[in-house]
Motif scaffolding. Structure first.
Motif, PDB file in Angstrom:
ATOM      1  N   LYS A  89       0.826  -1.209   0.000  1.00  0.00           N
ATOM      2  CA  LYS A  89       0.000   0.000   0.000  1.00  0.00           C
ATOM      3  C   LYS A  89       0.858   1.256   0.000  1.00  0.00           C
ATOM      4  O   LYS A  89       0.497   2.291  -0.556  1.00  0.00           O
ATOM      5  CB  LYS A  89      -0.898   0.026   1.237  1.00  0.00           C
ATOM      6  N   VAL A  90       2.003   1.165   0.638  1.00  0.00           N
ATOM      7  CA  VAL A  90       2.898   2.319   0.782  1.00  0.00           C
ATOM      8  C   VAL A  90       3.923   2.379  -0.336  1.00  0.00           C
ATOM      9  O   VAL A  90       4.282   3.460  -0.809  1.00  0.00           O
ATOM     10  CB  VAL A  90       3.620   2.273   2.149  1.00  0.00           C
ATOM     11  N   THR A  91       4.381   1.211  -0.790  1.00  0.00           N
ATOM     12  CA  THR A  91       5.537   1.193  -1.684  1.00  0.00           C
ATOM     13  C   THR A  91       5.222   1.014  -3.165  1.00  0.00           C
ATOM     14  O   THR A  91       5.990   1.454  -4.020  1.00  0.00           O
ATOM     15  CB  THR A  91       6.500   0.064  -1.259  1.00  0.00           C
ATOM     16  N   ALA A  92       4.124   0.348  -3.509  1.00  0.00           N
ATOM     17  CA  ALA A  92       3.861   0.028  -4.915  1.00  0.00           C
ATOM     18  C   ALA A  92       3.588   1.281  -5.735  1.00  0.00           C
ATOM     19  O   ALA A  92       2.946   2.228  -5.267  1.00  0.00           O
ATOM     20  CB  ALA A  92       2.666  -0.929  -5.023  1.00  0.00           C
ATOM     21  N   THR A  93       4.068   1.272  -6.958  1.00  0.00           N
ATOM     22  CA  THR A  93       3.836   2.395  -7.879  1.00  0.00           C
ATOM     23  C   THR A  93       3.052   1.893  -9.097  1.00  0.00           C
ATOM     24  O   THR A  93       3.027   0.694  -9.391  1.00  0.00           O
ATOM     25  CB  THR A  93       5.156   3.008  -8.361  1.00  0.00           C
ATOM     26  N   LEU A  94       2.454   2.816  -9.822  1.00  0.00           N
ATOM     27  CA  LEU A  94       1.722   2.434 -11.029  1.00  0.00           C
ATOM     28  C   LEU A  94       2.650   1.828 -12.075  1.00  0.00           C
ATOM     29  O   LEU A  94       2.272   0.894 -12.781  1.00  0.00           O
ATOM     30  CB  LEU A  94       0.999   3.653 -11.615  1.00  0.00           C
ATOM     31  N   SER A  95       3.868   2.342 -12.173  1.00  0.00           N
ATOM     32  CA  SER A  95       4.823   1.793 -13.145  1.00  0.00           C
ATOM     33  C   SER A  95       5.147   0.343 -12.830  1.00  0.00           C
ATOM     34  O   SER A  95       5.245  -0.501 -13.727  1.00  0.00           O
ATOM     35  CB  SER A  95       6.109   2.621 -13.152  1.00  0.00           C
ATOM     36  N   GLN A  96       5.307   0.041 -11.547  1.00  0.00           N
ATOM     37  CA  GLN A  96       5.574  -1.342 -11.149  1.00  0.00           C
ATOM     38  C   GLN A  96       4.388  -2.241 -11.472  1.00  0.00           C
ATOM     39  O   GLN A  96       4.545  -3.359 -11.965  1.00  0.00           O
ATOM     40  CB  GLN A  96       5.890  -1.397  -9.659  1.00  0.00           C
ATOM     41  N   LEU A  97       3.195  -1.749 -11.215  1.00  0.00           N
ATOM     42  CA  LEU A  97       1.992  -2.544 -11.475  1.00  0.00           C
ATOM     43  C   LEU A  97       1.774  -2.745 -12.970  1.00  0.00           C
ATOM     44  O   LEU A  97       1.336  -3.807 -13.406  1.00  0.00           O
ATOM     45  CB  LEU A  97       0.783  -1.871 -10.833  1.00  0.00           C
ATOM     46  N   GLU A  98       2.081  -1.732 -13.761  1.00  0.00           N
ATOM     47  CA  GLU A  98       1.969  -1.877 -15.214  1.00  0.00           C
ATOM     48  C   GLU A  98       2.960  -2.914 -15.724  1.00  0.00           C
ATOM     49  O   GLU A  98       2.647  -3.701 -16.627  1.00  0.00           O
ATOM     50  CB  GLU A  98       2.203  -0.534 -15.892  1.00  0.00           C
ATOM     51  N   ALA A  99       4.167  -2.938 -15.145  1.00  0.00           N
ATOM     52  CA  ALA A  99       5.147  -3.957 -15.525  1.00  0.00           C
ATOM     53  C   ALA A  99       4.651  -5.341 -15.142  1.00  0.00           C
ATOM     54  O   ALA A  99       4.784  -6.304 -15.908  1.00  0.00           O
ATOM     55  CB  ALA A  99       6.481  -3.660 -14.842  1.00  0.00           C
ATOM     56  N   LEU A 100       4.066  -5.449 -13.959  1.00  0.00           N
ATOM     57  CA  LEU A 100       3.510  -6.725 -13.511  1.00  0.00           C
ATOM     58  C   LEU A 100       2.434  -7.228 -14.474  1.00  0.00           C
ATOM     59  O   LEU A 100       2.429  -8.401 -14.867  1.00  0.00           O
ATOM     60  CB  LEU A 100       2.920  -6.565 -12.110  1.00  0.00           C
ATOM     61  N   ILE A 101       1.526  -6.338 -14.865  1.00  0.00           N
ATOM     62  CA  ILE A 101       0.453  -6.715 -15.794  1.00  0.00           C
ATOM     63  C   ILE A 101       1.054  -7.201 -17.113  1.00  0.00           C
ATOM     64  O   ILE A 101       0.639  -8.232 -17.660  1.00  0.00           O
ATOM     65  CB  ILE A 101      -0.477  -5.522 -16.054  1.00  0.00           C
ATOM     66  N   ALA A 102       2.013  -6.469 -17.634  1.00  0.00           N
ATOM     67  CA  ALA A 102       2.597  -6.818 -18.934  1.00  0.00           C
ATOM     68  C   ALA A 102       3.296  -8.170 -18.888  1.00  0.00           C
ATOM     69  O   ALA A 102       3.146  -8.988 -19.802  1.00  0.00           O
ATOM     70  CB  ALA A 102       3.575  -5.726 -19.375  1.00  0.00           C
ATOM     71  N   VAL A 103       4.055  -8.432 -17.819  1.00  0.00           N
ATOM     72  CA  VAL A 103       4.741  -9.724 -17.697  1.00  0.00           C
ATOM     73  C   VAL A 103       3.722 -10.841 -17.506  1.00  0.00           C
ATOM     74  O   VAL A 103       3.857 -11.932 -18.068  1.00  0.00           O
ATOM     75  CB  VAL A 103       5.748  -9.703 -16.536  1.00  0.00           C
ATOM     76  N   ARG A 104       2.694 -10.564 -16.733  1.00  0.00           N
ATOM     77  CA  ARG A 104       1.636 -11.571 -16.519  1.00  0.00           C
ATOM     78  C   ARG A 104       0.980 -11.955 -17.842  1.00  0.00           C
ATOM     79  O   ARG A 104       0.708 -13.133 -18.094  1.00  0.00           O
ATOM     80  CB  ARG A 104       0.582 -10.993 -15.566  1.00  0.00           C
ATOM     81  N   GLU A 105       0.736 -10.998 -18.709  1.00  0.00           N
ATOM     82  CA  GLU A 105       0.035 -11.272 -19.958  1.00  0.00           C
ATOM     83  C   GLU A 105       0.956 -11.797 -21.059  1.00  0.00           C
ATOM     84  O   GLU A 105       0.551 -12.644 -21.856  1.00  0.00           O
ATOM     85  CB  GLU A 105      -0.685 -10.009 -20.434  1.00  0.00           C
ATOM     86  N   GLN A 106       2.196 -11.296 -21.097  1.00  0.00           N
ATOM     87  CA  GLN A 106       3.118 -11.718 -22.155  1.00  0.00           C
ATOM     88  C   GLN A 106       3.919 -12.957 -21.782  1.00  0.00           C
ATOM     89  O   GLN A 106       4.463 -13.639 -22.660  1.00  0.00           O
ATOM     90  CB  GLN A 106       4.093 -10.568 -22.478  1.00  0.00           C
ATOM     91  N   GLU A 107       4.034 -13.232 -20.475  1.00  0.00           N
ATOM     92  CA  GLU A 107       4.810 -14.362 -19.954  1.00  0.00           C
ATOM     93  C   GLU A 107       6.259 -14.314 -20.444  1.00  0.00           C
ATOM     94  O   GLU A 107       6.900 -15.347 -20.664  1.00  0.00           O
ATOM     95  CB  GLU A 107       4.146 -15.693 -20.333  1.00  0.00           C
ATOM     96  N   ASN A 108       6.750 -13.093 -20.599  1.00  0.00           N
ATOM     97  CA  ASN A 108       8.116 -12.904 -21.092  1.00  0.00           C
ATOM     98  C   ASN A 108       8.521 -11.459 -20.816  1.00  0.00           C
ATOM     99  O   ASN A 108       7.770 -10.533 -21.145  1.00  0.00           O
ATOM    100  CB  ASN A 108       8.171 -13.205 -22.599  1.00  0.00           C
ATOM    101  N   TYR A 109       9.700 -11.257 -20.237  1.00  0.00           N
ATOM    102  CA  TYR A 109      10.137  -9.899 -19.889  1.00  0.00           C
ATOM    103  C   TYR A 109      10.427  -9.054 -21.128  1.00  0.00           C
ATOM    104  O   TYR A 109      10.127  -7.856 -21.157  1.00  0.00           O
ATOM    105  CB  TYR A 109      11.378  -9.957 -18.992  1.00  0.00           C
ATOM    106  N   THR A 110      11.009  -9.662 -22.137  1.00  0.00           N
ATOM    107  CA  THR A 110      11.348  -8.908 -23.344  1.00  0.00           C
ATOM    108  C   THR A 110      10.085  -8.432 -24.063  1.00  0.00           C
ATOM    109  O   THR A 110       9.984  -7.268 -24.474  1.00  0.00           O
ATOM    110  CB  THR A 110      12.201  -9.772 -24.289  1.00  0.00           C
ATOM    111  N   LEU A 111       9.108  -9.329 -24.208  1.00  0.00           N
ATOM    112  CA  LEU A 111       7.855  -8.945 -24.866  1.00  0.00           C
ATOM    113  C   LEU A 111       7.091  -7.923 -24.030  1.00  0.00           C
ATOM    114  O   LEU A 111       6.467  -7.010 -24.575  1.00  0.00           O
ATOM    115  CB  LEU A 111       6.986 -10.189 -25.094  1.00  0.00           C
TER     116      LEU A 111
END
Length: 390
Positions: A89-111
Motif C-alpha cells: 500500500k505504501v511502496t507500490a507504484t503504477l509503473s511497477q503494477l503496469e510492468a507486472l500486468i505486462a509480464v503476466r500477460e506476455q509471460e516474457n520480460y522482453t515482450l
C-alpha cells in the motif's frame, strides 16, 4: 492522465479531513509534501480541485468526480495488497503494477518491455521491486515461459481494474467540462453485430459524434475475460443460464429464436412438414460447441432415428454461412435476429420449421461493481429502447 498512487492517497486524505496538517499525519508525510501532491494532481488533471478557506480545504465538483474514481481504484488495489503484502500500500507504484500486468500477460520480460515501450531491465527491476516488498516471488520460470503465481494474478487483476477506473476518471472530468474524452469498448457476440449494435451506434452518434467506439469480437470466454479485467465495458449477446461467474451480472434486453436457413435452390426451401430426418440428411453450418445455439442444435437431433448430421462446418461467421448456403445444399442454424437482414434481402431463406422452443434471452453482461461514465450510460439507454428484431 498519469497519476502517482501516493499522491492519490494524499488527495483522499485531504478530501476527508479538509486539512493539510491532518492529511500529512494520516499519510505520514510532511505538510509541504501534501501541498506538492495536490499541485501535481491539479497539473495532471488541468483542474482546480479545492476551495480554500480559513476553515480548510473543501473539494469542489471536479474533485468529487475524481475522488469517486480514486476511491474505487484504491479499493481494488488495497484488497489485493492486504492479501499479498500490506506494505505494498505504501511502496507500490503504477509503473511497477503496469510492468507486472505486462509480464503476466506476455509471460516474457522482453515482450513485456516492448509492449510498454521501455527496456527489458526496467521491467525486470520493477517486478523485482514488487517481489522484494511482497517478500515472495511473483513469477516462476518454466520451460513454457514465465508463469505468474496466484499472488501475481491477484495483483495484476486488481491493477487492471484500478487503471480502468483512473482512465474513466478522465472521461468523467471531461464530461463536467462538456468535453468528450475516453471511449466505449463493447464486447460483441454474433447476434449483436447484425442488428443491435448498428442501430444503437447510429442513435448514439447523433449525440456523441466524436467519441471513439471499439467493438471487440471473439469467443464468449475471451470476451468475458476482457470484461472481468476491465478492458471491455460490457458484452452484448446471448445470456448464459446461470451466469458464468459471480462477479458479473446480466440484463435481458429481448428474446430471440433460432431459425434454419438455406439457399433458395435448396430442396427443402419452401417445403411444408419438414421432419428432423429430412434435416439430418443434409450438411450443416453451425456455431461452435458449448455455445447456446449449438446446444439447441444438438438437442434437435437427440431423438432422430438417423442420429445427428455427420457433415458439419463449425463457424460463427454469418458471411461464411451465407456464401456456403448459396453454393451448396448446406443448411444453417442461426439466431433469427442475426439472420434477419440476410432473409429480408433474399440472400437466404428460412425453412418452415417451428423452433419456438429455442427462445432465449439476449442482453447485456457487465461487472457487478462497474460504474459507467455518462457516455456509457447513454449508450446503454439506446440499447434498452431498441425494438427487438422480428
Amino acid at each position: 492522465m498519469r497519476f502517482n498512487l501516493r499522491h492519490l492517497r494524499v488527495l483522499l486524505a485531504v478530501v476527508e479531513t479538509h486539512s493539510v496538517t491532518r492529511a500529512a499525519e494520516l499519510c505520514h508525510v510532511s505538510q509541504p509534501a501534501v501541498t506538492q501532491a495536490l499541485s501535481k494532481i491539479e497539473a495532471v488533471t488541468g483542474e482546480v480541485l479545492f476551495t480554500r478557506s480559513p476553515q480548510g480545504l473543501f473539494a469542489n465538483g471536479a474533485c468529487e468526480v475524481l475522488a469517486k474514481r480514486v476511491r474505487r481504484a484504491l479499493d481494488f488495489l488495497d484488497r489485493a495488497f492486504e492479501e499479498v503484502a500490506p506494505r505494498l500500500k505504501v511502496t507500490a507504484t503504477l509503473s511497477q503494477l503496469e510492468a507486472l500486468i505486462a509480464v503476466r500477460e506476455q509471460e516474457n520480460y522482453t515482450l513485456a518491455a516492448k509492449r510498454l515501450g521501455v527496456s527489458q531491465p526496467t521491467v525486470h527491476r520493477a517486478v523485482s521491486q514488487l517481489e522484494r516488498e511482497a517478500g515472495r516471488p511473483l513469477f516462476e520460470r518454466t520451460a513454457y515461459g514465465i508463469m505468474a503465481s496466484r499472488a501475481a494474478q491477484l495483483l495484476a487483476q486488481a491493477a487492471r481494474l484500478a487503471l480502468a477506473e483512473l482512465s474513466q476518471a478522465e472521461a468523467d472530468l471531461a464530461e463536467s467540462r462538456a468535453e468528450e474524452r475516453g471511449r466505449l469498448v463493447i464486447g460483441s457476440m454474433p447476434l449483436s453485430r447484425s442488428y443491435i449494435l448498428p442501430a444503437a451506434i447510429a442513435r448514439f452518434r447523433q449525440q456523441r459524434p466524436r467519441l471513439p467506439i471499439q467493438v471487440v469480437e471473439g469467443a464468449y470466454g475471451e470476451l468475458l475475460a476482457g470484461l472481468r479485467r476491465g478492458e471491455i465495458d460490457f458484452l452484448i449477446g446471448a445470456l448464459r443460464d446461470p451466469p458464468p461467474i459471480g462477479d458479473v451480472e446480466q440484463e435481458v434486453l429481448f428474446y430471440d429464436t433460432v431459425v434454419i436457413v438455406a439457399g433458395h435452390q435448396h430442396p427443402l426451401a419452401g417445403r411444408d412438414n419438414i421432419t428432423v430426418e429430412d434435416l439430418a440428411a443434409f450438411p450443416w453450418v453451425v456455431s461452435m460447441a458449448s455455445t447456446p445455439i449449438r446446444q439447441h442444435f444438438d438437442q434437435l437431433f437427440l431423438h432422430s432415428a438417423h442420429g445427428p448430421p455427420t457433415s458439419i462446418v463449425e463457424s460463427g461467421s454469418l458471411i461464411l454461412m451465407r456464401e456456403l448456403l448459396g453454393r451448396s445444399n448446406h443448411l444453417g442454424f442461426v439466431s433469427g435476429g442475426q439472420a434477419r437482414a440476410e432473409i429480408d434481402r433474399s440472400l437466404v431463406t428460412a425453412l418452415k420449421v417451428d423452433l419456438a422452443h429455442t427462445r432465449r434471452p439476449i442482453g447485456l453482461t457487465r461487472r457487478k461493481d462497474w460504474l459507467p461514465t455518462a457516455a456509457q450510460r447513454l449508450f446503454l439507454e439506446h440499447l434498452r429502447v431498441l425494438e427487438p428484431v422480428r
